[in-house]
Design a protein around this motif. Structure first.
Motif, PDB file in Angstrom:
ATOM      1  N   ASP A  95      26.923 -17.517  32.823  1.00  0.00           N
ATOM      2  CA  ASP A  95      27.805 -18.691  32.515  1.00  0.00           C
ATOM      3  C   ASP A  95      28.588 -18.918  33.583  1.00  0.00           C
ATOM      4  O   ASP A  95      29.646 -18.040  34.076  1.00  0.00           O
ATOM      5  CB  ASP A  95      28.613 -18.560  31.007  1.00  0.00           C
ATOM      6  CG  ASP A  95      29.381 -19.767  30.976  1.00  0.00           C
ATOM      7  OD1 ASP A  95      29.766 -20.595  31.770  1.00  0.00           O
ATOM      8  OD2 ASP A  95      29.755 -19.646  29.514  1.00  0.00           O
ATOM      9  N   GLU A 132      22.407 -21.125  36.163  1.00  0.00           N
ATOM     10  CA  GLU A 132      21.776 -21.671  34.887  1.00  0.00           C
ATOM     11  C   GLU A 132      20.279 -21.322  34.757  1.00  0.00           C
ATOM     12  O   GLU A 132      19.888 -21.086  33.712  1.00  0.00           O
ATOM     13  CB  GLU A 132      22.111 -23.175  34.959  1.00  0.00           C
ATOM     14  CG  GLU A 132      23.376 -23.667  34.542  1.00  0.00           C
ATOM     15  CD  GLU A 132      23.648 -23.101  33.072  1.00  0.00           C
ATOM     16  OE1 GLU A 132      22.917 -23.331  32.232  1.00  0.00           O
ATOM     17  OE2 GLU A 132      24.724 -22.627  32.733  1.00  0.00           O
ATOM     18  N   ARG A 135      20.128 -17.922  33.377  1.00  0.00           N
ATOM     19  CA  ARG A 135      20.313 -17.974  32.288  1.00  0.00           C
ATOM     20  C   ARG A 135      19.130 -18.374  31.256  1.00  0.00           C
ATOM     21  O   ARG A 135      18.610 -17.692  30.192  1.00  0.00           O
ATOM     22  CB  ARG A 135      21.582 -18.995  31.958  1.00  0.00           C
ATOM     23  CG  ARG A 135      22.371 -18.592  30.795  1.00  0.00           C
ATOM     24  CD  ARG A 135      23.613 -19.437  30.766  1.00  0.00           C
ATOM     25  NE  ARG A 135      24.034 -19.564  29.384  1.00  0.00           N
ATOM     26  CZ  ARG A 135      24.865 -18.445  28.798  1.00  0.00           C
ATOM     27  NH1 ARG A 135      24.945 -17.463  29.465  1.00  0.00           N
ATOM     28  NH2 ARG A 135      25.106 -18.770  27.460  1.00  0.00           N
TER      29      ARG A 135
END
Length: 145
Positions: A95, A132, A135
């Motif tokens: 994050d 991201e 992720r």
């Protein structure tokens, strides 16, 4: 002691033992391994002391081999960090509000690889957009508890 930390994220209990390629590093340093975990995830953490930094080309190859060892052990994503750089456990793993500036190199199980480490230059972490991407490749484990 100077060095880097090699991380690999996996589903808890599904990772195989890591065959870390210490011989690709100058002096074949001994790594310290420990595992962080939650209910659904585990992060293998390998602290790698580096007494003599390889030249840039050799460093990239050594990082690639090190990350590949974690991918081969069953991690969908592996990355490099260092002491003092941001790190967060899931559910905030990758994050950008928590880990911006915390990843220097990475590899995913589908073969994507990027290395920003230059032994002759400043620390250059990956972008928040690339966080991201990691992720996404974490297959929901970055969000788990």
């Amino acid at each position: 002691m100077p060095g880097i930390t090699v991380y690999g994220l996996a589903s808890r209990g599904r990772r195989r033992p890591v065959a870390f390629p210490a011989d690709v590093w100058i002096g074949a340093p001994a790594v310290e391994e420990f595992v962080l975990h939650g209910d659904a995830w585990e992060i293998t953490t390998l602290d790698l002391p580096i007494l003599v930094w390889p030249a840039a080309k050799e460093l990239g190859s050594a990082i690639h081999a090190s990350l590949a060892a974690l991918i081969e052990a069953g991690c969908p994503v592996a990355w490099i960090g260092a002491e003092g750089l941001p790190f967060c456990d899931p559910p905030r793993l990758f994050d950008s509000r928590c880990m911006s500036g915390g990843v220097l190199a990475w590899m995913t199980a589908d073969g994507q690889f990027e290395c920003q480490v230059d032994p002759n230059g400043p620390v250059s972490p990956i972008s928040d957009q690339q966080l991201e991407t990691l992720r996404h490749h974490a297959q929901g484990l970055a969000d788990a508890t």
